[in-house]
Design a protein around this motif. Structure first.
Motif, PDB file in Angstrom:
ATOM      1  N   LEU A 202      12.845   7.134  -5.516  1.00 37.16           N
ATOM      2  CA  LEU A 202      13.620   7.974  -6.435  1.00 37.16           C
ATOM      3  C   LEU A 202      12.710   9.082  -6.938  1.00 37.16           C
ATOM      4  N   ALA A 203      12.922  10.273  -6.427  1.00 34.78           N
ATOM      5  CA  ALA A 203      11.959  11.357  -6.628  1.00 34.78           C
ATOM      6  C   ALA A 203      12.302  12.222  -7.832  1.00 34.78           C
ATOM      7  N   TYR A 204      11.243  12.725  -8.473  1.00 27.76           N
ATOM      8  CA  TYR A 204      11.399  13.641  -9.600  1.00 27.76           C
ATOM      9  C   TYR A 204      11.440  15.069  -9.067  1.00 27.76           C
ATOM     10  N   SER A 205      12.502  15.796  -9.396  1.00 23.13           N
ATOM     11  CA  SER A 205      12.668  17.190  -8.982  1.00 23.13           C
ATOM     12  C   SER A 205      12.229  18.091 -10.124  1.00 23.13           C
ATOM     13  N   GLN A 206      11.221  18.922  -9.886  1.00 29.52           N
ATOM     14  CA  GLN A 206      10.680  19.783 -10.936  1.00 29.52           C
ATOM     15  C   GLN A 206      11.674  20.888 -11.273  1.00 29.52           C
ATOM     16  N   ILE A 207      12.041  20.973 -12.532  1.00 26.48           N
ATOM     17  CA  ILE A 207      13.157  21.813 -12.953  1.00 26.48           C
ATOM     18  C   ILE A 207      12.882  23.302 -12.742  1.00 26.48           C
ATOM     19  N   HIS A 208      11.622  23.725 -12.832  1.00 27.95           N
ATOM     20  CA  HIS A 208      11.318  25.147 -12.717  1.00 27.95           C
ATOM     21  C   HIS A 208      11.088  25.610 -11.289  1.00 27.95           C
ATOM     22  N   THR A 209      10.861  24.665 -10.354  1.00 24.03           N
ATOM     23  CA  THR A 209      10.651  25.044  -8.947  1.00 24.03           C
ATOM     24  C   THR A 209      11.634  24.385  -7.998  1.00 24.03           C
TER      25      THR A 209
ATOM     26  N   TYR B 192      -5.200  11.211  -4.086  1.00 19.96           N
ATOM     27  CA  TYR B 192      -4.409  12.030  -3.167  1.00 19.96           C
ATOM     28  C   TYR B 192      -2.938  11.929  -3.551  1.00 19.96           C
ATOM     29  N   GLY B 193      -2.177  12.924  -3.100  1.00 10.18           N
ATOM     30  CA  GLY B 193      -0.753  12.941  -3.388  1.00 10.18           C
ATOM     31  C   GLY B 193       0.052  12.539  -2.163  1.00 10.18           C
ATOM     32  N   LYS B 194       1.181  11.904  -2.426  1.00  8.87           N
ATOM     33  CA  LYS B 194       2.054  11.482  -1.339  1.00  8.87           C
ATOM     34  C   LYS B 194       3.471  11.961  -1.620  1.00  8.87           C
ATOM     35  N   THR B 195       4.071  12.643  -0.659  1.00  7.48           N
ATOM     36  CA  THR B 195       5.450  13.100  -0.798  1.00  7.48           C
ATOM     37  C   THR B 195       6.386  11.967  -0.413  1.00  7.48           C
ATOM     38  N   VAL B 196       7.353  11.686  -1.279  1.00  2.00           N
ATOM     39  CA  VAL B 196       8.301  10.592  -1.035  1.00  2.00           C
ATOM     40  C   VAL B 196       9.714  11.160  -0.968  1.00  2.00           C
ATOM     41  N   SER B 197      10.627  10.347  -0.477  1.00  5.09           N
ATOM     42  CA  SER B 197      12.019  10.790  -0.397  1.00  5.09           C
ATOM     43  C   SER B 197      12.931   9.586  -0.502  1.00  5.09           C
ATOM     44  N   GLY B 198      14.173   9.857  -0.836  1.00  7.23           N
ATOM     45  CA  GLY B 198      15.155   8.795  -0.966  1.00  7.23           C
ATOM     46  C   GLY B 198      16.525   9.366  -1.237  1.00  7.23           C
ATOM     47  N   SER B 199      17.435   8.512  -1.657  1.00  5.21           N
ATOM     48  CA  SER B 199      18.832   8.917  -1.816  1.00  5.21           C
ATOM     49  C   SER B 199      19.129   9.582  -3.151  1.00  5.21           C
ATOM     50  N   LEU B 200      18.141   9.604  -4.064  1.00  5.85           N
ATOM     51  CA  LEU B 200      18.394  10.171  -5.384  1.00  5.85           C
ATOM     52  C   LEU B 200      17.190  10.979  -5.847  1.00  5.85           C
ATOM     53  N   GLN B 201      17.472  12.184  -6.333  1.00  5.16           N
ATOM     54  CA  GLN B 201      16.464  13.035  -6.958  1.00  5.16           C
ATOM     55  C   GLN B 201      17.010  13.478  -8.312  1.00  5.16           C
ATOM     56  N   ALA B 202      16.138  13.575  -9.304  1.00 10.59           N
ATOM     57  CA  ALA B 202      16.578  13.986 -10.637  1.00 10.59           C
ATOM     58  C   ALA B 202      15.433  14.683 -11.348  1.00 10.59           C
ATOM     59  N   SER B 203      15.782  15.512 -12.305  1.00  5.78           N
ATOM     60  CA  SER B 203      14.772  16.239 -13.080  1.00  5.78           C
ATOM     61  C   SER B 203      14.501  15.565 -14.417  1.00  5.78           C
ATOM     62  N   ASN B 204      14.809  14.266 -14.507  1.00  5.07           N
ATOM     63  CA  ASN B 204      14.595  13.527 -15.744  1.00  5.07           C
ATOM     64  C   ASN B 204      14.072  12.137 -15.405  1.00  5.07           C
ATOM     65  N   SER B 205      12.887  11.811 -15.910  1.00  2.00           N
ATOM     66  CA  SER B 205      12.245  10.537 -15.573  1.00  2.00           C
ATOM     67  C   SER B 205      13.003   9.338 -16.131  1.00  2.00           C
ATOM     68  N   GLU B 206      13.601   9.487 -17.297  1.00  2.00           N
ATOM     69  CA  GLU B 206      14.344   8.361 -17.870  1.00  2.00           C
ATOM     70  C   GLU B 206      15.558   8.020 -17.012  1.00  2.00           C
TER      71      GLU B 206
ATOM     72  N   LYS C  87       0.856  -1.179   0.000  1.00  2.00           N
ATOM     73  CA  LYS C  87       0.000   0.000   0.000  1.00  2.00           C
ATOM     74  C   LYS C  87       0.899   1.238   0.000  1.00  2.00           C
ATOM     75  N   PRO C  88       0.373   2.398  -0.422  1.00  3.02           N
ATOM     76  CA  PRO C  88       1.212   3.586  -0.541  1.00  3.02           C
ATOM     77  C   PRO C  88       1.965   3.959   0.728  1.00  3.02           C
ATOM     78  N   ASP C  89       1.382   3.749   1.904  1.00 11.48           N
ATOM     79  CA  ASP C  89       2.079   4.095   3.147  1.00 11.48           C
ATOM     80  C   ASP C  89       3.351   3.281   3.345  1.00 11.48           C
ATOM     81  N   ASP C  90       3.430   2.118   2.710  1.00 12.64           N
ATOM     82  CA  ASP C  90       4.633   1.285   2.833  1.00 12.64           C
ATOM     83  C   ASP C  90       5.854   1.948   2.196  1.00 12.64           C
ATOM     84  N   LEU C  91       5.621   2.926   1.324  1.00  9.75           N
ATOM     85  CA  LEU C  91       6.740   3.591   0.646  1.00  9.75           C
ATOM     86  C   LEU C  91       7.646   4.336   1.622  1.00  9.75           C
ATOM     87  N   GLU C  92       7.133   4.644   2.791  1.00  9.73           N
ATOM     88  CA  GLU C  92       7.947   5.343   3.784  1.00  9.73           C
ATOM     89  C   GLU C  92       9.141   4.507   4.232  1.00  9.73           C
TER      90      GLU C  92
END
Length: 298
Positions: free
Chosen positions: A190-197, A212-226, A180-185
């Motif tokens: 691997l989060a997507y960082s929005q390039i303009h904000t 609903y939206g869920k904020t996630v976090s981890g060891s890597l963030q990038a502004s490119n989905s690929e 379930k989504p809560d297990d993601l904690e």
């Protein structure tokens, strides 16, 4: 210079060296030709033609003016020709912006038939994740993901994205599969960082009919989905990317979808262009073609 017709009359008289011949050529009376020349000479403030009983010649000033008039009228004729081609059908350069992943994986594979249908059209495409202002930057079309609120723009709906949460089999074997989504904690997301904000994009889920939206976090963030998908394939963590980006990796078993029962509807994708009384045929042609031919959500 207010009256281009006077310039055309002057050039024709100078070429034919006769008011009568110019009148016949232009479908006017000799009196109309004479009046047009008099108005033009009064406007420029010099005599342009030397009249004799047998012929009409150019004054010194008239010769200089004649050369410039021919150039001006030639350029106008060329502009009118280009405009008539453009209004008759797709013609010229079509400047487009779209995100890199969407362009490479969804749009570019469809463009062959479109360009074959319109051989007088040239496409210039910028692939980037930046937000563009098509009015000030000179783009004809922007393929935009998300809602479009700008009243200056027409937004032609092309479809809706579908996102998938996925991870490599090796990662899931080491860390377990979230149910379930809560297990993601408890997982490295691997989060997507929005390039303009610079802000992290929330992961969207649907549960009991509510999105609903869920904020996630981890060891890597990038502004490119690929790039995030590559990291997920390597076993670094769990990614949430568009299905069109992940489809090949899913089909080959490099990643496995998880939380599939919680998938939420994705954002719309539009072909966006400026409003106007006369939208260019090349813009209409591209928007219609994309709406009919691209496949986004699968």
């Amino acid at each position: 210079m207010r009256d281009l017709n006077s310039l055309r009359v002057f050039v024709r008289v100078a070429q034919l060296k006769s008011f009568k011949a110019a009148a016949a050529s232009l479908g006017l009376t000799s009196s109309a030709i004479s009046k047009a020349i008099k108005r033009l000479e009064a406007e420029v403030g010099v005599g342009l033609l030397q009249r004799t009983t047998r012929s009409v010649g150019l004054t010194e000033d008239g010769a200089v003016f004649f050369d410039n008039c021919k150039q001006i009228l030639g350029e106008i004729e060329q502009a009118e020709l280009l405009l008539s081609r453009a209004t008759a059908g797709p013609y010229g350069r079509l400047r487009i912006h779209m995100t890199e992943g969407f362009g490479r994986r969804v749009v570019f594979p469809t463009l062959g038939p479109f360009l074959e249908q319109h051989p007088t059209l040239t496409m210039n495409v910028e692939l980037s994740d930046r937000v563009v202002d098509i009015a000030s930057e000179g783009f004809d079309v922007d393929i935009r993901i998300g809602e479009v609120a700008d009243s200056r723009l027409i937004a032609r709906l092309l479809g809706h994205l579908s996102f998938v949460v996925c991870a490599s089999p090796a990662y899931l074997e080491r860390h377990g599969e979230p149910k379930k989504p809560d297990d993601l904690e408890r997982h490295n997301c691997l989060a997507y960082s929005q390039i303009h904000t610079g802000r992290l994009r929330e992961w969207q889920f649907r549960e009991n009919g509510k999105v609903y939206g869920k904020t996630v976090s981890g060891s890597l963030q990038a502004s490119n989905s690929e790039a995030l998908l590559v990291a997920a394939i390597s076993g670094l963590g769990i990614a949430n990317v568009s299905r069109f980006i992940a489809s090949e990796a899913i089909a080959s078993g490099k990643v496995k979808p998880v939380l599939t029962r919680y998938v939420a509807p994705g954002p719309p994708v539009h072909a966006v262009y400026l409003k106007g009384q006369h939208v260019s045929p090349k813009v209409r042609a591209l928007a219609s073609f994309l709406a009919a031919n691209i496949s986004i959500g699968r």
